[in-house]
Design an enzyme around this catalytic site. Sequence first.
Site, PDB file in Angstrom:
ATOM      1  N   HIS A 156      -1.465 -14.372  -1.651  1.00 46.55           N
ATOM      2  CA  HIS A 156      -0.439 -14.813  -0.682  1.00 46.55           C
ATOM      3  C   HIS A 156      -0.309 -16.338  -0.632  1.00 46.55           C
ATOM      4  CE1 HIS A 156      -0.001 -10.732   0.598  1.00 46.55           C
ATOM      5  NE2 HIS A 156      -1.243 -10.645   1.041  1.00 46.55           N
ATOM      6  N   ASP A 193      -2.854  -4.518  -5.207  1.00 48.49           N
ATOM      7  CA  ASP A 193      -3.160  -4.629  -3.774  1.00 48.49           C
ATOM      8  C   ASP A 193      -1.993  -4.022  -2.973  1.00 48.49           C
ATOM      9  OD1 ASP A 193      -5.084  -6.701  -2.022  1.00 48.49           O
ATOM     10  OD2 ASP A 193      -3.143  -6.336  -1.080  1.00 48.49           O
TER      11      ASP A 193
HETATM   12 ZN    ZN Z   1      -3.885  -6.756   0.645  1.00 47.67          ZN
END
Ligand code: ZN
Length: 378
Positions: A156, A193
């Site tokens: 992220h 993920d």
């Molecule tokens: Zn994650």
Amino acid sequence: MFDVNTEQIYVFNCEYFYTEGNLFTYRAISLSVTMKRAIVYHEDFNKYDLGTDHPLIGDKPKNTMSFLKEKSVLSEFQIFTPKKATEADLLKVHDPSYVEHVKKLSQTGGWLSEDTPAPKGIFEVASLATGGSMCAGEKLFEGYEVAVNPLGGFHHASKGHSSGFCFFNDIAITIEYLRQKHKLKRFMIIDLDVHHGNGTQDIYIDDKTVLNLSFHQDGRTLYPGTGSVETIGREDAAGYTVNLPFPPGTGGISYLKAFKEIVPPITRQFKPEIILYQSGVDTHHADPLADLNLTYQTYYHLAKQVAALSEETSKKLLVLLGGGYNSTACIKSYYNIFCGILGKQDYLEEEEIPDTDPEEVKNTIQQLKQYLNDYWSL
Ligand SMILES: [Zn+2]
């Protein structure tokens, strides 16, 4: 036990035989030919802890290593102690003002974003996590075919901002480090993920040397909200960003089917020189942060296929264990990833969970194929 075929062993031995020129060397090498695997670990990995009331608690790397040891898996890997990434390494990807910002937060303690507290000392710990991925990446150029960082995959983090428990994008920093040092031209990211890797996508959306493939829960139902099927990269990098968003309630069988339809053909056509596998297990049905329903055996099958694709193409597989927030389920899921990589049959199994909406999964796969039609044959 080892996935090395005899033809490759023969070629390797012949080279050794002719260069070394004596039978003893030939025999010695012949006996020791196994796939070399590395794992990086530092006790300070466990300081990547965002607080006891936060989903990211610090003891996961330690617990993962203990479980792998208990299950006799760790002995298949050589353990290396990584060093912190330097500031120059961080600056290969991140803006100087962002690196300064994290450094200052780390001195006082504070918040990087609404969901990401910045405890004192986090700059050093996040630099160590990044150094772990770089160290593991480097091992792939020292004769290791698989290398794992249990504290990697912070997808992220973008160039100048971040959230989602991530400080530095170790995936991108490792790519830039390896690009510079080993002159690589084709990197493949397989990011499984449950959250979309928005930071990595921001960094590589215009870069066709990095094929960034992400499977995740649909952004309309989960943080960070991005990763829609039509986001495929820009201009001449179109087709090099691949996003497959799954509706909540998708189970392991559909997920595996989607993987088989999309990932092997693209990998074979792209011919990566290295595969970076963000193997987050927050897709598990017991994970508290998301709503996919993958089971333990799904991770075994996924990892087995990723390892086989690496064997077939780059022979360099960097595994970054990524997210997972149910402390029991995530350790077992990671263990199954190791079983998949090793081809170890005693992986854990549980009852499959049927899809909530199998039709929507099929439709999304079809849509993705249409968007990618000009770039890949699927
Ligand atoms: Zn994650």
